[in-house]
Write a protein that holds these residues in place. Sequence first.
Motif, short mmCIF file in Angstrom:
data_model
loop_
_atom_site.label_atom_id
_atom_site.label_comp_id
_atom_site.label_asym_id
_atom_site.label_seq_id
_atom_site.Cartn_x
_atom_site.Cartn_y
_atom_site.Cartn_z
N TRP A 106 0.86 -1.16 0.00
CA TRP A 106 0.00 0.00 0.00
C TRP A 106 0.91 1.23 0.00
O TRP A 106 1.96 1.23 0.67
CB TRP A 106 -0.88 0.01 1.26
N HIS A 107 0.54 2.25 -0.74
CA HIS A 107 1.35 3.46 -0.77
C HIS A 107 0.50 4.65 -1.21
O HIS A 107 -0.60 4.48 -1.75
CB HIS A 107 2.58 3.30 -1.66
N ILE A 108 1.04 5.83 -0.99
CA ILE A 108 0.37 7.08 -1.34
C ILE A 108 1.37 7.97 -2.05
O ILE A 108 2.49 8.18 -1.57
CB ILE A 108 -0.16 7.81 -0.08
N HIS A 109 0.98 8.49 -3.20
CA HIS A 109 1.79 9.50 -3.89
C HIS A 109 1.37 10.85 -3.33
O HIS A 109 0.26 11.32 -3.59
CB HIS A 109 1.55 9.44 -5.41
N GLN A 110 2.23 11.42 -2.54
CA GLN A 110 1.93 12.71 -1.89
C GLN A 110 2.39 13.85 -2.79
O GLN A 110 3.37 13.72 -3.53
CB GLN A 110 2.64 12.81 -0.54
N ALA A 111 1.70 14.99 -2.71
CA ALA A 111 2.11 16.21 -3.42
C ALA A 111 1.37 17.39 -2.81
O ALA A 111 0.21 17.26 -2.39
CB ALA A 111 1.79 16.10 -4.90
N SER A 112 2.04 18.53 -2.75
CA SER A 112 1.36 19.74 -2.27
C SER A 112 0.44 20.31 -3.35
O SER A 112 -0.61 20.86 -3.05
CB SER A 112 2.38 20.78 -1.80
N THR A 113 0.83 20.16 -4.63
CA THR A 113 -0.05 20.48 -5.76
C THR A 113 0.24 19.49 -6.88
O THR A 113 1.37 19.02 -7.03
CB THR A 113 0.18 21.91 -6.31
N GLY A 114 -0.78 19.16 -7.66
CA GLY A 114 -0.61 18.21 -8.76
C GLY A 114 -0.21 16.84 -8.24
O GLY A 114 -0.67 16.40 -7.19
N GLY A 115 0.66 16.19 -8.98
CA GLY A 115 1.17 14.90 -8.55
C GLY A 115 0.23 13.74 -8.85
O GLY A 115 -0.75 13.88 -9.57
N GLY A 116 0.56 12.58 -8.32
CA GLY A 116 -0.17 11.35 -8.58
C GLY A 116 0.56 10.49 -9.59
O GLY A 116 1.74 10.70 -9.88
N GLN A 117 -0.15 9.54 -10.15
CA GLN A 117 0.46 8.58 -11.06
C GLN A 117 -0.58 8.10 -12.05
O GLN A 117 -1.77 8.02 -11.73
CB GLN A 117 1.02 7.39 -10.27
#
Length: 137
Positions: A52-63
């Motif tokens: 399990w994991h999370i792609h963190q970002a203050s703006t935008g981001g993800g996968q």
Amino acid sequence: MSDTNFTDVFARGDENTAYAQYFVGQSYLNILTTEGLVVANVTFEPKCRNNWHIHQASTGGGQILLCTAGRGWYQEWEKPARELNPGDVVNIPAGVKHWHGAARDSWFSHLAIEVPGEGKSNEWLEPVSDEDYESLS
């Protein structure tokens, strides 16, 4: 399990030793480009999946995942797992807890595309339990 019937568009790459601690089973990583976007071909042996994991970002981001070969699974926290097949696309917003990997009886490959953003990082969490994984058909 033999991979003699498994054909992928992109080269498999080397054993994914850099991230092995975040996977159950063997995966392979082939970075295709870092120009503008980071795009990698990730290949999973049967039963292999990431934690399990999370792609963190203050703006935008993800996968974004573009499935290219085999059969696999994608699941968001507290939602049913989704079967993945070649041609499937998965958009994963920043902040969503999830995992992805191969089916029990199939190799699986996808292109992993990092969505541009600010303050990006991956938060690696617990492994997917064997019980939860084995309940998938």
